[in-house]
Design a protein around this motif. Structure first.
Motif, PDB file in Angstrom:
ATOM      1  N   PHE A  83      -9.198   1.539   1.350  1.00 34.59           N
ATOM      2  CA  PHE A  83      -8.253   1.556   0.232  1.00 34.59           C
ATOM      3  C   PHE A  83      -6.948   0.847   0.594  1.00 34.59           C
ATOM      4  O   PHE A  83      -6.287   0.262  -0.267  1.00 34.59           O
ATOM      5  CB  PHE A  83      -7.988   2.978  -0.276  1.00 34.59           C
ATOM      6  N   CYS A  84      -6.579   0.885   1.859  1.00 31.27           N
ATOM      7  CA  CYS A  84      -5.363   0.186   2.271  1.00 31.27           C
ATOM      8  C   CYS A  84      -5.538  -1.324   2.136  1.00 31.27           C
ATOM      9  O   CYS A  84      -4.669  -2.023   1.600  1.00 31.27           O
ATOM     10  CB  CYS A  84      -5.018   0.555   3.709  1.00 31.27           C
ATOM     11  N   LEU A  85      -6.680  -1.835   2.579  1.00 34.45           N
ATOM     12  CA  LEU A  85      -6.948  -3.269   2.422  1.00 34.45           C
ATOM     13  C   LEU A  85      -7.088  -3.643   0.946  1.00 34.45           C
ATOM     14  O   LEU A  85      -6.721  -4.744   0.533  1.00 34.45           O
ATOM     15  CB  LEU A  85      -8.198  -3.663   3.208  1.00 34.45           C
ATOM     16  N   SER A 134       8.655   2.484   7.744  1.00 33.85           N
ATOM     17  CA  SER A 134       9.784   2.119   6.881  1.00 33.85           C
ATOM     18  C   SER A 134       9.338   1.963   5.433  1.00 33.85           C
ATOM     19  O   SER A 134      10.008   2.434   4.505  1.00 33.85           O
ATOM     20  CB  SER A 134      10.410   0.807   7.372  1.00 33.85           C
ATOM     21  N   ALA A 135       8.202   1.293   5.248  1.00 29.38           N
ATOM     22  CA  ALA A 135       7.698   1.093   3.891  1.00 29.38           C
ATOM     23  C   ALA A 135       7.354   2.415   3.230  1.00 29.38           C
ATOM     24  O   ALA A 135       7.698   2.655   2.061  1.00 29.38           O
ATOM     25  CB  ALA A 135       6.473   0.176   3.934  1.00 29.38           C
ATOM     26  N   SER A 185       0.813  -1.214   0.000  1.00 31.25           N
ATOM     27  CA  SER A 185       0.000   0.000   0.000  1.00 31.25           C
ATOM     28  C   SER A 185       0.847   1.265   0.000  1.00 31.25           C
ATOM     29  O   SER A 185       0.435   2.291  -0.553  1.00 31.25           O
ATOM     30  CB  SER A 185      -0.940   0.009   1.218  1.00 31.25           C
ATOM     31  N   ALA A 186       2.022   1.211   0.618  1.00 32.33           N
ATOM     32  CA  ALA A 186       2.876   2.401   0.663  1.00 32.33           C
ATOM     33  C   ALA A 186       3.231   2.880  -0.739  1.00 32.33           C
ATOM     34  O   ALA A 186       3.169   4.081  -1.041  1.00 32.33           O
ATOM     35  CB  ALA A 186       4.146   2.106   1.463  1.00 32.33           C
ATOM     36  N   ALA A 188       1.942   6.550  -2.156  1.00 36.53           N
ATOM     37  CA  ALA A 188       2.934   7.539  -2.577  1.00 36.53           C
ATOM     38  C   ALA A 188       2.780   7.876  -4.060  1.00 36.53           C
ATOM     39  O   ALA A 188       2.901   9.050  -4.465  1.00 36.53           O
ATOM     40  CB  ALA A 188       4.340   7.018  -2.290  1.00 36.53           C
ATOM     41  N   TYR A 189       2.488   6.880  -4.879  1.00 34.11           N
ATOM     42  CA  TYR A 189       2.278   7.132  -6.305  1.00 34.11           C
ATOM     43  C   TYR A 189       1.117   8.095  -6.520  1.00 34.11           C
ATOM     44  O   TYR A 189       1.244   9.087  -7.263  1.00 34.11           O
ATOM     45  CB  TYR A 189       2.014   5.820  -7.042  1.00 34.11           C
TER      46      TYR A 189
END
Length: 452
Positions: free
Chosen positions: A237-239, A146-147, A119-120, A124-125
């Motif tokens: 959205f993360c899932l 970190s991700a 998801s990171a 970010a995109y």
């Protein structure tokens, strides 16, 4: 000398990386309750969400499209570590003398060592595409931070991370990793925000929690029009982004003629459980005999010990109100070593499927968890993060039950992250210094004057 067989594995080719994320919302028995704007008591508006988070994420949060195309740039970044292997824990099966097959989806092969990069990279995109310059986030043990730090470096974005104070000091190596990628990392609570200063004024030794870090991150976003909140586990959205885990797992199991009887994952909010299990939920709704099992820490177990109700997603009450299983937004968990699971509630989607009877949950004290993690490392060679070790503890219990009943079940669990940056905690366990610090043993500071 013949070395005993330790494992089998199923690998996919790089061309098998999913091209679409799976959105479970259209397949649910009912939709989750709407988020509530705490200033008005009404459902949040699209404008509210777009001021808080990345514009594209606000759209994905309520989308009813079953399949969402993965942008080519995101899929290219996934090639750094995806597809991940599905590995059979033969040595663990042999040790337990179970007729069940135990498989784990190895998400620790990502550059930052956990599933969080799925998801990171995506967040970010979209932040870069939509013209935002800085992301702000919270992190518990540091896997998410970190991700996102790596993802922001790849997308040329600034990042501010509020790291739970207990983990900030317990797990300095993840902080150093975030800083190496270029992120600014602050302990939460800390002196950089009004809310942090308030908490420290009331309790100078406050250990912090995911919820306090979320409050501080949201305050910074509200104070800076160029920043947006990035979310590591809680949101729909993360899932959605993590569904690549389950989609690959389905293809791998089909290639060996197996289907899952048990899908097991640790749960703080529910990102890796959702990623593994939600792509199989339609099968379960259509009659497949699949048990989805969440493993929680006994010290912070909203699915096991909480109640389903409206509550804040953060400590201060700046985030939207949500319906889910919660221990209360003012609950501060003991500073256990599974820092990524120290959150008072779970993702609304995870709470909903629990409410609908589609998800089982179990909780374990941390000494049992570390025992399971150390046993797995000695048998299989892989050292799990404390969060991942919760799932392994549950797997052992299920495998023992299969032994008792003689069931040739297929048990699949999410190996969500490695424990190579958690060696100080394992050192304490190996030395006999680790103890169970459950909620009733911990006198936690609680916020006053906030109610839902």
């Amino acid at each position: 000398m013949k070395i005993p067989k330790l494992m089998d594995r199923v690998d996919l080719s790089i061309d098998d990386i999913p091209t679409r994320w799976y959105n479970v919302l259209p397949d649910l028995p009912r939709l989750p309750e709407k988020y509530i704007d705490n200033s008005t008591g009404a459902p949040v508006t699209r404008e509210y969400l777009e001021r808080l988070m990345v514009r594209a994420m606000a759209g994905q949060e309520s989308s009813l499209e079953r399949w969402v195309t993965i942008p080519e740039q995101v899929r290219d970044a996934y090639r750094m570590w995806r597809p991940t292997p599905l590995i059979r824990a033969v040595a663990l099966e042999r040790e337990l003398r179970t007729p069940a097959q135990i498989w784990f989806k190895y998400e620790a092969s990502s550059p930052t060592g956990s599933h969080k990069l799925n998801s990171a990279i995506a967040q970010a995109y979209f932040a870069k595409r939509d013209g935002h310059r800085r992301l702000v986030t919270d992190t518990g043990a540091g896997q998410w931070g970190s991700a996102l730090a790596l993802a922001c470096r790849l997308m040329d974005l600034d990042l501010l991370v509020f790291m739970v104070r207990a983990s900030y000091h317990q797990k300095p190596y993840r902080r150093h990793l975030m800083e190496t990628y270029g992120a600014e990392v602050r302990p939460s609570p800390g002196g950089a925000t009004r809310f942090g200063r308030r908490l420290l004024g009331e309790s100078p030794d406050h250990p912090g929690s995911e919820a306090t870090a979320v409050s501080e991150a949201i305050e910074c976003v509200h104070d800076d029009a160029g920043s947006r909140l990035a979310v590591g586990a809680f949101t729909n959205f993360c899932l959605l982004h993590h569904s690549v885990i389950g989609l690959e797992t389905r293809r791998q199991l089909e290639s060996i003629g197996r289907s899952p009887d048990y899908l097991i994952a640790s749960v703080g909010c529910g990102s890796n459980l959702g990623g593994l299990a939600l792509p199989f939920l339609e099968d379960k709704l259509n009659g497949a005999d699949i048990t989805i099992l969440a493993a929680e820490p006994e010290a912070c177990a909203p699915l096991t010990h909480g109640e389903y109700r409206l509550d804040f997603a953060d400590s201060e009450g700046r985030a939207p109100g949500v319906h889910t299983y919660t221990l209360g937004h003012d609950f501060v968990p003991p500073p256990i070593h599974a820092g990524g699971l120290r959150y008072h509630g779970c993702a609304p989607l995870v709470g909903l499927i629990r409410r609908e009877g589609l998800l089982d949950a179990v909780a374990y004290p941390q000494t049992e968890v570390f025992k399971a993690g150390a046993e797995f490392a000695r048998l299989q060679g892989y050292l799990p993060a404390p969060e991942t070790a919760h799932a392994i503890r549950a797997v052992i219990e299920v495998a023992d039950e299969c032994k008792r009943t003689g069931r040739d079940a297929t048990i699949v669990f999410s190996y969500s992250g490695h424990g190579l940056l958690d060696l100080p905690a394992y050192g304490r366990y190996n030395a006999g210094l680790l103890r169970d610090v459950e909620a009733e043993d911990f006198v936690a500071p609680r916020l006053e004057g906030i109610a839902v």
